[in-house]
Write an enzyme that holds these catalytic residues in place. Structure first.
Site, PDB file in Angstrom:
ATOM      1  CG  ASN A  88      -2.323   0.560   0.875  1.00  0.00           C
ATOM      2  OD1 ASN A  88      -2.409   1.610   0.234  1.00  0.00           O
ATOM      3  ND2 ASN A  88      -3.377  -0.103   1.315  1.00  0.00           N
ATOM      4  CG  ASP A  96      21.688   1.480   3.161  1.00  0.00           C
ATOM      5  OD1 ASP A  96      22.386   2.287   2.537  1.00  0.00           O
ATOM      6  OD2 ASP A  96      20.685   1.806   3.809  1.00  0.00           O
ATOM      7  CG  HIS A 118      22.476   5.820  11.798  1.00  0.00           C
ATOM      8  ND1 HIS A 118      23.310   6.059  10.735  1.00  0.00           N
ATOM      9  CD2 HIS A 118      21.210   5.907  11.313  1.00  0.00           C
ATOM     10  CE1 HIS A 118      22.583   6.296   9.655  1.00  0.00           C
ATOM     11  NE2 HIS A 118      21.301   6.200   9.984  1.00  0.00           N
ATOM     12  CB  SER A 145      -1.385   1.095   9.018  1.00  0.00           C
ATOM     13  OG  SER A 145      -2.316   0.710   8.062  1.00  0.00           O
ATOM     14  CB  ALA A 163      -1.765  -0.998  12.965  1.00  0.00           C
ATOM     15  NE  ARG A 183       7.640  -7.238  25.122  1.00  0.00           N
ATOM     16  CZ  ARG A 183       8.962  -7.223  25.222  1.00  0.00           C
ATOM     17  NH1 ARG A 183       9.667  -8.179  24.661  1.00  0.00           N
ATOM     18  NH2 ARG A 183       9.602  -6.262  25.861  1.00  0.00           N
ATOM     19  NE  ARG A 186      -5.188 -14.026  18.305  1.00  0.00           N
ATOM     20  CZ  ARG A 186      -5.583 -14.677  17.205  1.00  0.00           C
ATOM     21  NH1 ARG A 186      -5.286 -15.959  17.031  1.00  0.00           N
ATOM     22  NH2 ARG A 186      -6.273 -14.051  16.258  1.00  0.00           N
TER      23      ARG A 186
END
Length: 200
Positions: A88, A96, A118, A145, A163, A183, A186
């Site tokens: 989307n 990189d 970094h 999203s 999301a 994390r 389920r």
């Protein structure tokens, strides 16, 4: 820069060690910025042109690809996409090093897949000091999203990333994982085959 020095820099990048903008500058010809700009400004009706641009941009791209513009990539050429991909709007690849995406993967709006981070100490960020580790997204993954997938992460087969999640560690197959840091909450089971069907 000598060929030997380029090989040494590539070896350091491959190990996930810190390298700088100047050291990596020899890779600039692999950036597909012009083609990405063109893709993002190609009318939806020009499906053949869009397809040919995707083939030119990515390291490889499968069949029946949907990628809604705009999308962004540091290189583009380090991204490898399988069949039946749906991406989307506002998908960002910080590629990189390799980002490998399997078949039947769906990515919701405003997701960032970044292979690069970094160093924490500011002196090590001189000349845009950075490190890179590949990302792998296995078949049939759905990423919600505004999720961010960080360097070195593998998302296992069939898993769902909620999301807004920040995925800093690899996620096992067939699980639902959410949050910051992301994390597993389920497993995905056969019971999930009956949700949001008629009468439920």
């Amino acid at each position: 820069m000598t060929h030997a020095h380029e090989e040494e820099v590539l070896a350091r990048i491959a190990k996930g060690l810190v390298y700088t903008e100047s050291e990596a500058a020899f890779q600039a010809p692999r950036r597909r910025t012009e083609q990405i700009f063109e893709y993002n400004h190609t009318p939806p009706s020009e499906t053949e042109k869009r397809r040919s641009l995707l083939v030119a941009i990515f390291g490889s791209v499968g069949e029946r690809t949907v990628l809604l513009p705009p999308f962004h990539a540091g290189f583009g050429s380090n991204v490898y996409i399988g069949d039946d991909f749906f991406g989307n709007v506002n998908l960002t690849f910080v590629d990189d090093v390799d980002i490998r995406i399997g078949n039947d993967v769906m990515i919701a709006p405003s997701v960032t897949l970044t292979t690069t981070g970094h160093p924490v100490h500011p002196l090590r960020r001189a000349d845009f000091g950075r490190f890179s580790e590949p990302i792998v997204i296995e078949d049939k993954v759905w990423i919600g999203s505004n999720a961010v997938v960080l360097p070195g992460v593998r998302i296992g087969y069939g898993s769902v990333i909620g999301a807004g999640s920040v995925v800093s560690r690899s996620i096992p197959p067939m699980t639902v994982a959410v949050g910051t840091p992301c994390r597993v909450v389920r497993p995905i089971t056969d019971e999930d085959l009956t949700t949001r069907t008629a009468g439920h």
